[in-house]
Enzyme design. Sequence first.
Site, PDB file in Angstrom:
ATOM      1  N   LYS A  51       0.820  -1.214   0.000  1.00 14.21           N
ATOM      2  CA  LYS A  51       0.000   0.000   0.000  1.00 14.21           C
ATOM      3  C   LYS A  51       0.853   1.262   0.000  1.00 14.21           C
ATOM      4  O   LYS A  51       0.454   2.276  -0.558  1.00 14.21           O
ATOM      5  CB  LYS A  51      -0.937   0.025   1.215  1.00 14.21           C
ATOM      6  CG  LYS A  51      -2.119  -0.905   1.098  1.00 14.21           C
ATOM      7  CD  LYS A  51      -3.191  -0.507   2.109  1.00 14.21           C
ATOM      8  CE  LYS A  51      -4.379  -1.448   2.076  1.00 14.21           C
ATOM      9  NZ  LYS A  51      -5.358  -1.121   3.124  1.00 14.21           N
ATOM     10  N   LYS A  59     -12.150  -2.667  -6.374  1.00 15.51           N
ATOM     11  CA  LYS A  59     -12.966  -1.507  -6.727  1.00 15.51           C
ATOM     12  C   LYS A  59     -12.142  -0.463  -7.473  1.00 15.51           C
ATOM     13  O   LYS A  59     -12.696   0.445  -8.097  1.00 15.51           O
ATOM     14  CB  LYS A  59     -13.585  -0.883  -5.481  1.00 15.51           C
ATOM     15  CG  LYS A  59     -12.572  -0.233  -4.563  1.00 15.51           C
ATOM     16  CD  LYS A  59     -13.150   0.988  -3.874  1.00 15.51           C
ATOM     17  CE  LYS A  59     -12.027   1.824  -3.306  1.00 15.51           C
ATOM     18  NZ  LYS A  59     -12.418   3.166  -2.935  1.00 15.51           N
ATOM     19  N   LYS A  75      -6.561  -9.573  -8.213  1.00 15.88           N
ATOM     20  CA  LYS A  75      -7.728  -9.617  -7.335  1.00 15.88           C
ATOM     21  C   LYS A  75      -8.843  -8.724  -7.856  1.00 15.88           C
ATOM     22  O   LYS A  75      -8.570  -7.656  -8.388  1.00 15.88           O
ATOM     23  CB  LYS A  75      -7.330  -9.112  -5.939  1.00 15.88           C
ATOM     24  CG  LYS A  75      -7.337 -10.202  -4.883  1.00 15.88           C
ATOM     25  CD  LYS A  75      -6.935  -9.661  -3.531  1.00 15.88           C
ATOM     26  CE  LYS A  75      -8.138  -9.240  -2.719  1.00 15.88           C
ATOM     27  NZ  LYS A  75      -7.833  -9.033  -1.298  1.00 15.88           N
TER      28      LYS A  75
END
Length: 348
Positions: free
Chosen positions: A118, A213, A210
């Site tokens: 991240k 969104k 994966k």
Amino acid sequence: MSFKELVFSGVQPTGNLHLGNYLGAIKRFVELQNNHDCIYCVVDMHAITVPIAVWGGPEGLTRATREVTAAFIASGIDPKKHIVFNQSQVHEHAELAWVFNCVARIGWLNRMTQFKEKAGKDRENASVGLYAYPNLMAADILVYRATHVPVGEDQKQHLELARDIAQKFNNDFSESIAARGFGDMFFPLPEPIIQGPATRIMSLRDGSKKMSKSEPSDYSRINLTDDADAIAQKIRKAKTDPEPLPSEEKGLEPRPEADNLVGIYAALSDTTKADVLREFGGAQFSNFKSALVDLAVAALGPIGGEMKRLVQDHAYIDAVLADGSQRASAIAGKTMKAVKEIVGFVGR
Ligand code: TRP
């Protein structure tokens, strides 16, 4: 020392809940509530660990928090029998997280792969909150002394860290814990529950990524609020390969897109991939996809409809979260009072 079985899990309020969130988390929360006491938390404090543009600012956060709550309820979680709430309303999460900041070691956090992913290349510019994220997650679980945590594969490392923190706290304060009548362990060592055919749902456009969104193409995911037409279109357009379906699971290994669709079918119909292939082995994708469309529309249609209705009803959703927070606080308050005594903080 034995602990009462208690399930805890958290979902981040990111907008646009999709099939991956449903099959990887929410559907399993629903199943667990039949034979466990469960606490399900919308982790709004975790949401703000990334830059404001990513979490959508105040309006985005509020909307997403209500959306996750609506998804929980629309999927069948009973907020009266169990506890559904948002993290920031129970201040003990933040309090215990501070204590855990002082229990966890920098070396432990440096190993967290999710932080590395991240934070990306510019690690100096990541928030301190993103770095300490796993300590807050440990506090979420342990402030209820929860024993079981349904999570996806990607959260396994964080759960191991929560166990390490619990164990170090128990050891560091063992005398204080025993002297105050809490036995030899104050915190349980929480166990992950990772099971089922679909702990990782992949993008419909690329079986190696994966479902997310943040992927630009909406065809890569099925949103929980997609209507029947959108679901059908996305499944029909999903990437496949030219071969018919194999009849055994090992035939899926080099075929990530086929594997993903079979996994989705298995998860939605509560069977295994092996069972799905027993039925569809040898079939062409066009036939399999038609069956998957019917299944997905039947399973997700009613949830999406109910979700859309519930998110409009702010008064109801906010009342559910307020009631859940109050009941969560009753438990968390007791734990935090004991932790303060154990550590030696003066107070009532
Ligand atoms: N980190 C989890 C995720 O991204 C969310 C989460 C926060 C959580 N606190 C938790 C999950 C406690 C389980 C238990 O999926």
